[in-house]
Design an enzyme around this catalytic site. Sequence first.
Site, PDB file in Angstrom:
ATOM      1  N   SER A  51       0.907  -1.146  -0.025  1.00 12.64           N
ATOM      2  CA  SER A  51      -0.131  -0.028  -0.011  1.00 12.64           C
ATOM      3  C   SER A  51       0.892   1.201  -0.152  1.00 12.64           C
ATOM      4  CB  SER A  51      -0.827   0.170   1.325  1.00 12.64           C
ATOM      5  OG  SER A  51      -0.127   0.205   2.332  1.00 12.64           O
ATOM      6  N   LYS A  52       0.347   2.380  -0.081  1.00 14.53           N
ATOM      7  CA  LYS A  52       0.833   3.720   0.053  1.00 14.53           C
ATOM      8  C   LYS A  52       2.042   3.785   1.141  1.00 14.53           C
ATOM      9  CE  LYS A  52      -2.739   6.392  -1.654  1.00 14.53           C
ATOM     10  NZ  LYS A  52      -3.792   7.274  -1.611  1.00 14.53           N
ATOM     11  N   ARG A  53       1.942   3.103   1.939  1.00 15.53           N
ATOM     12  CA  ARG A  53       2.776   3.324   3.167  1.00 15.53           C
ATOM     13  C   ARG A  53       4.031   2.892   2.919  1.00 15.53           C
ATOM     14  NH1 ARG A  53       2.759  -0.608   6.917  1.00 15.53           N
ATOM     15  NH2 ARG A  53       1.102  -2.108   6.253  1.00 15.53           N
ATOM     16  N   HIS A  54       4.041   1.877   1.964  1.00 16.97           N
ATOM     17  CA  HIS A  54       5.229   1.196   1.591  1.00 16.97           C
ATOM     18  C   HIS A  54       6.117   2.049   0.463  1.00 16.97           C
ATOM     19  CE1 HIS A  54       3.170  -2.325   2.970  1.00 16.97           C
ATOM     20  NE2 HIS A  54       4.103  -2.622   3.448  1.00 16.97           N
ATOM     21  N   GLY A  55       5.829   3.340   0.440  1.00 19.91           N
ATOM     22  CA  GLY A  55       6.604   4.208  -0.378  1.00 19.91           C
ATOM     23  C   GLY A  55       5.774   4.265  -1.831  1.00 19.91           C
TER      24      GLY A  55
END
Length: 486
Positions: A237-241
Site C-alpha cells: 500500500s501507499k505506506r510502503h513508499g
Amino acid sequence: MTVRTRFAPSPTGFLHVGGARTALFSWLYAKKHGGQFVLRIEDTDLERSTKESVNAILQGMEWLDLDYDQGPFYQTERFAHYDAAIERLMEDGLAYRCNCSRERLEALREEQMQNKQKPRYDGHCRNRQISADEPHVIRFRNPESGDIVFQDHIRGEVRFSNSELDDLIIRRTDGSPTYNLTVVIDDADMEITHVIRGDDHLNNTPRQINLLQALGLPVPEYAHVPMILGDDGARLSKRHGAVSVIQYREEGYLPEALLNYLVRLGWSYGDQELFSTEEMIRLFDLKDVNRAPSSFNTEKLQWINQQYIKECDLQHLAILLAPHLQERGIDVEVGDHLVAVCEAQRERARTLTELAEISTFYYEDFEEFDPAAAKKAFRGEATEALRAVSAKLAALEEWQREPLHAAVAATVEELGVGFGKVAMPLRIAVTGGAPSPDLDLTLRLIGRETCLRRIDMAISFIESSNDPWKTENYTLSLSASSPICL
Ligand code: GLU
C-alpha cells in the site's frame, strides 16, 4: 481461437504496481499467443471514478509501453448493453425485483452473524412480484444447489458451492448496474477468452460464471494472480513508499526495468533475472506464476534498474535522463554531449535521479567544494599545482582528451611532483568532489571556460581558508576536564 485478454481497472486512483503487473501478465499472454489485448475502464462507480484517474491509468500504460489493440472502452458508455441483459434475465425469470428495506437486511445480517452463519440474502422477494413502480433493486436468481468448478491457470481447480452464494444485486435502486453484471456482459461482448486479474476477485468468479451461464454466454478461462506484499508482509500500500507507476518514473526508474521487475514478481524462469520484452513474451506462461503472494523488494528493483542503466542504448538513456536534469533546473540539449555524459557516469547510478544528481556538475557550478574531499585535495602546494596546470590548460588549442592529459602530465613533470599532487586538486576543483570518470574525460566534458573558472574559484577558496588573519579559520577547542582557572 484468438486469445483475447483485457485489463479492466476502476479509475478510482492512479495505476499502482499491482494493477500494472496484472496488465503486464494479460498483455504478455495475448502477445505470446498472437492474440489481442483490450483496455476497459470500469467507471460505473460515478462517485469514486475520476477523469484524473483515467488519465493517470492511460499515462501509466503509455509510459510502460503496454499498448492495447482495442479500447479504452468505458463502461459508462455501455449502459444500454447492461440494461438489455438485465431485461433478458427478467423476461426469463432469472432475475427479480426486491424492495427489502435497509432495516430488514441489517436485521437479517445481525441475526445470521449471531447464529454464526455467513451473512447472505435470504431470497425474501424471490416470489413476491414487486411492482416496477416502487423503488427496488434487481437481484439475480442464483442457482440454489450444485457446484461451480473451474480450472484456474494459476490456482488449479477451484470449487464453490451455490449454497454459499446468494442472490446478487445486479441493478441498484438508482437504475445503475453493478460490477459483476457489467464485467460479465463486457467480457462476453469483447470476446475475452482469458480473464487474468488479481485474486481479490476470486470470490466474484462463481457469481460471474452463474450469470454467464444464465445469459447463455461463453465462460472464459481464468487466472487469478496472487497479491503483492510490502517488505513487511502486509498488503502493498501507499505506506510502503511509491506504489503509483508514475511515481516510479519520477523517482528515476526506466519503464523497461520496472516491467522486468514486475514480471519477476511472482513469475520465474529458472534463475534468470533480466528479460528483454521479446524474451518475456516468448518465455512467460501463466502456469509458472507463483501461487503464493510475492513481496515487493525495492533493493531488487534498484538493482534491476541499475543493470538497465548500465546496459541500455546510450541515446535512449540520454532521452530518459533529460527530464530529470530539467527537474534540477538544467535546460539541457539532448545531443552528443549528454550522450557522452551518460556514458561517463552511468556506472555510478542506480536511478536516473541519481544519475542526474551526479551529472549536475557538468552543467552547473556547485555551491561548495565537498568538505572532506577539499580537506584532502587542497593541502600543501595545491595552489601552485592549480596555477601551473591552469596556465597549461588555458594555452591548449584543442580541448580534447589527449592534449588535456598531456597538459596535466607536463605540469606534473615541470613541478617534479607525483601525478596525484596535480590531478587530485584539479579534479576536486572542477567537480567539487562529485564522482567523476577519467580526469581528461571529466575536463573535456565540463568544457574549457568552466574548468578555468572553477580552478580560479578553488585557488581563492584555498587562499581564503589559509588566510591567518581570518578568524573564521580558527576553531575554538576547550578542554572541559582541566579548565584553566584564572
Ligand atoms: N475493475 C476491477 C478492479 O479494478 C477489475 C475487474 C476484473 O478484472 O474483473 O479491481
